[in-house]
Design a protein around this motif. Structure first.
Motif, PDB file in Angstrom:
ATOM      1  N   PRO A   8       0.913  -1.035   0.024  1.00  0.00           N
ATOM      2  CA  PRO A   8       0.022  -0.095   0.017  1.00  0.00           C
ATOM      3  C   PRO A   8       0.809   1.225   0.041  1.00  0.00           C
ATOM      4  N   ALA A   9       1.959   1.336   0.562  1.00  0.00           N
ATOM      5  CA  ALA A   9       2.797   2.429   0.745  1.00  0.00           C
ATOM      6  C   ALA A   9       3.534   2.796  -0.550  1.00  0.00           C
ATOM      7  N   GLN A  10       3.941   1.585  -1.331  1.00  0.00           N
ATOM      8  CA  GLN A  10       4.593   1.645  -2.492  1.00  0.00           C
ATOM      9  C   GLN A  10       3.643   2.294  -3.411  1.00  0.00           C
ATOM     10  N   HIS A  11       2.095   1.829  -3.481  1.00  0.00           N
ATOM     11  CA  HIS A  11       1.213   2.252  -4.605  1.00  0.00           C
ATOM     12  C   HIS A  11       0.908   3.684  -4.141  1.00  0.00           C
ATOM     13  N   GLU A  12       0.746   4.124  -2.936  1.00  0.00           N
ATOM     14  CA  GLU A  12       0.512   5.567  -2.747  1.00  0.00           C
ATOM     15  C   GLU A  12       1.808   6.238  -3.208  1.00  0.00           C
ATOM     16  N   SER A  13       2.906   6.072  -2.967  1.00  0.00           N
ATOM     17  CA  SER A  13       4.214   6.593  -3.341  1.00  0.00           C
ATOM     18  C   SER A  13       4.254   6.785  -4.986  1.00  0.00           C
ATOM     19  N   PHE A  14       4.022   5.650  -5.544  1.00  0.00           N
ATOM     20  CA  PHE A  14       4.062   5.520  -6.772  1.00  0.00           C
ATOM     21  C   PHE A  14       3.110   6.641  -7.538  1.00  0.00           C
ATOM     22  N   ARG A  15       1.734   6.505  -7.324  1.00  0.00           N
ATOM     23  CA  ARG A  15       0.798   7.511  -7.464  1.00  0.00           C
ATOM     24  C   ARG A  15       1.198   9.009  -7.434  1.00  0.00           C
ATOM     25  N   ARG A  16       1.791   9.260  -6.234  1.00  0.00           N
ATOM     26  CA  ARG A  16       2.089  10.533  -6.024  1.00  0.00           C
ATOM     27  C   ARG A  16       3.233  11.030  -6.945  1.00  0.00           C
ATOM     28  N   HIS A  17       4.256  10.085  -7.419  1.00  0.00           N
ATOM     29  CA  HIS A  17       5.215  10.533  -8.184  1.00  0.00           C
ATOM     30  C   HIS A  17       4.735  10.536  -9.440  1.00  0.00           C
ATOM     31  N   ILE A  18       3.676   9.760  -9.892  1.00  0.00           N
ATOM     32  CA  ILE A  18       3.194  10.028 -11.148  1.00  0.00           C
ATOM     33  C   ILE A  18       2.474  11.491 -11.243  1.00  0.00           C
ATOM     34  N   ASP A  19       1.740  11.666 -10.262  1.00  0.00           N
ATOM     35  CA  ASP A  19       1.342  13.216 -10.359  1.00  0.00           C
ATOM     36  C   ASP A  19       2.299  14.112 -10.293  1.00  0.00           C
ATOM     37  N   LEU A  20       3.478  13.886  -9.591  1.00  0.00           N
ATOM     38  CA  LEU A  20       4.665  14.876  -9.651  1.00  0.00           C
ATOM     39  C   LEU A  20       5.173  15.254 -11.053  1.00  0.00           C
ATOM     40  N   ARG A  51      -1.255  -1.169 -14.572  1.00  0.00           N
ATOM     41  CA  ARG A  51      -2.608  -0.942 -13.853  1.00  0.00           C
ATOM     42  C   ARG A  51      -2.483   0.555 -13.469  1.00  0.00           C
ATOM     43  N   ILE A  52      -1.710   0.725 -12.481  1.00  0.00           N
ATOM     44  CA  ILE A  52      -1.724   2.152 -11.927  1.00  0.00           C
ATOM     45  C   ILE A  52      -1.198   3.048 -12.974  1.00  0.00           C
ATOM     46  N   LEU A  53      -0.358   2.973 -13.850  1.00  0.00           N
ATOM     47  CA  LEU A  53      -0.114   3.884 -15.099  1.00  0.00           C
ATOM     48  C   LEU A  53      -1.480   4.279 -15.868  1.00  0.00           C
ATOM     49  N   ALA A  54      -2.203   3.361 -16.084  1.00  0.00           N
ATOM     50  CA  ALA A  54      -3.397   3.401 -16.521  1.00  0.00           C
ATOM     51  C   ALA A  54      -4.392   4.052 -15.901  1.00  0.00           C
ATOM     52  N   GLU A  55      -4.553   3.724 -14.628  1.00  0.00           N
ATOM     53  CA  GLU A  55      -5.643   4.467 -13.715  1.00  0.00           C
ATOM     54  C   GLU A  55      -5.290   6.107 -13.540  1.00  0.00           C
ATOM     55  N   GLU A  56      -3.965   6.162 -13.280  1.00  0.00           N
ATOM     56  CA  GLU A  56      -3.358   7.704 -13.048  1.00  0.00           C
ATOM     57  C   GLU A  56      -3.303   8.492 -14.186  1.00  0.00           C
ATOM     58  N   GLY A  57      -2.935   7.754 -15.461  1.00  0.00           N
ATOM     59  CA  GLY A  57      -2.826   8.597 -16.632  1.00  0.00           C
ATOM     60  C   GLY A  57      -1.196   8.863 -16.700  1.00  0.00           C
ATOM     61  N   ALA A  58      -0.613   8.125 -17.543  1.00  0.00           N
ATOM     62  CA  ALA A  58       1.130   8.191 -17.748  1.00  0.00           C
ATOM     63  C   ALA A  58       1.521   9.553 -18.051  1.00  0.00           C
TER      64      ALA A  58
END
Length: 273
Positions: free
Chosen positions: A124-136, A157-164
């Motif tokens: 869960p911490a990895q997922h949250e950090s990854f999403r935050r870095h994508i946003d940055l 999956r996370i790249l698709a959800e967040e938009g790469a």
């Protein structure tokens, strides 16, 4: 605690490589020596990557001393659970974002997921950090460099959800043929390391073979993944030409053609030095 420092290096018309320094690089003198060694084999412009707060601070500081260097900073996925356990993840992300304001920091990375070194409790911490870095990366208009170990499906999956971000690099690509095709279709860049030279890595060479020249990068991921015939010894930037030659053979192009293509891709990904 697992940390490291990495270089992404580019030479117009010759090499454009992601080359990682050994863990012993702790000061300007050692870094200068490593840069000189890289330059001696034609790698004369680099992007140094800091993957935790210590190495990110080091990276930004060194940008003031080495005009041939650009920088990238992030929290490695194995760092995220450690920071979360101490309640320090948010503050660390804030500091990383502050570093992105430096005009010579051109990428957010490496971030991503690592299910080999971090178990289910840390995901869960990895997922949250990854999403935050994508946003940055998207908010600052920077390239995103992704670490993906034993986590292919969730990374995609996370790249698709967040938009790469517009420029997304799969660092040390380790996926199969199907994943390579999906990444190519999505417009990601695939960076290959010395593993592509290993006799056992036929699947990785298959993945390389379907990757267009304009979506290819190359790296060391040192001090590991040393290309053949030096597998088992410490890796270093001067060995990158061995990887490049194997890659050129897989792709059916000559070495100068591959190097020029990778050099052009580096300019698109990171901007001018």
């Amino acid at each position: 605690r697992w940390t490291y420092r990495e270089l992404l290096a580019d030479v117009v018309g010759r090499l454009d490589v992601a080359v990682e320094l050994s863990g012993g690089i702790r000061d300007d003198e050692s870094l200068a020596a490593a840069l000189a060694t890289a330059a001696s084999v034609g790698v004369d412009r680099v992007v140094q990557v800091g993957c935790d707060l210590e190495s990110a601070r080091f990276t930004v500081a060194q940008l003031e001393h080495h005009p041939s260097m650009l920088g990238a900073v992030a929290l490695h996925p194995n760092e995220a659970p450690l920071l979360a356990e101490r309640g320090a993840l948010e503050a660390a992300l804030t500091e990383i974002e502050e570093m992105l304001a430096h005009p010579r920091v051109r990428a957010v990375g490496e971030t991503g997921l690592d299910y080999y070194r971090t178990g289910p409790d840390g995901r869960p911490a990895q997922h949250e950090s990854f999403r935050r870095h994508i946003d940055l990366a998207k908010r600052h208009g920077l390239a995103l460099q992704i670490h993906d170990r034993d986590s292919h499906e969730d990374v995609l999956r996370i790249l698709a959800e967040e938009g790469a971000p517009e420029t997304t690099v799969l660092h040390c690509f380790s996926g199969d043929l199907a994943m390579a095709r999906e990444c190519v279709e999505r417009g990601y860049l695939l960076s290959f390391a010395g593993t592509v030279t290993f006799k056992s890595a036929s699947g990785l060479r298959d993945a390389l073979a379907v990757t267009p020249l304009e979506q290819i990068l190359v790296e060391t991921d040192a001090p590991y993944l040393t290309p053949a015939p030096h597998r088992g010894s410490a890796n270093a930037p001067y060995l990158v030409p061995l990887t490049v030659r194997v890659m050129a053979g897989v792709l059916g192009v000559d070495v100068p053609t591959l190097c020029q293509a990778i050099s052009d891709t580096s300019e698109r990904a990171y901007g001018p030095w």
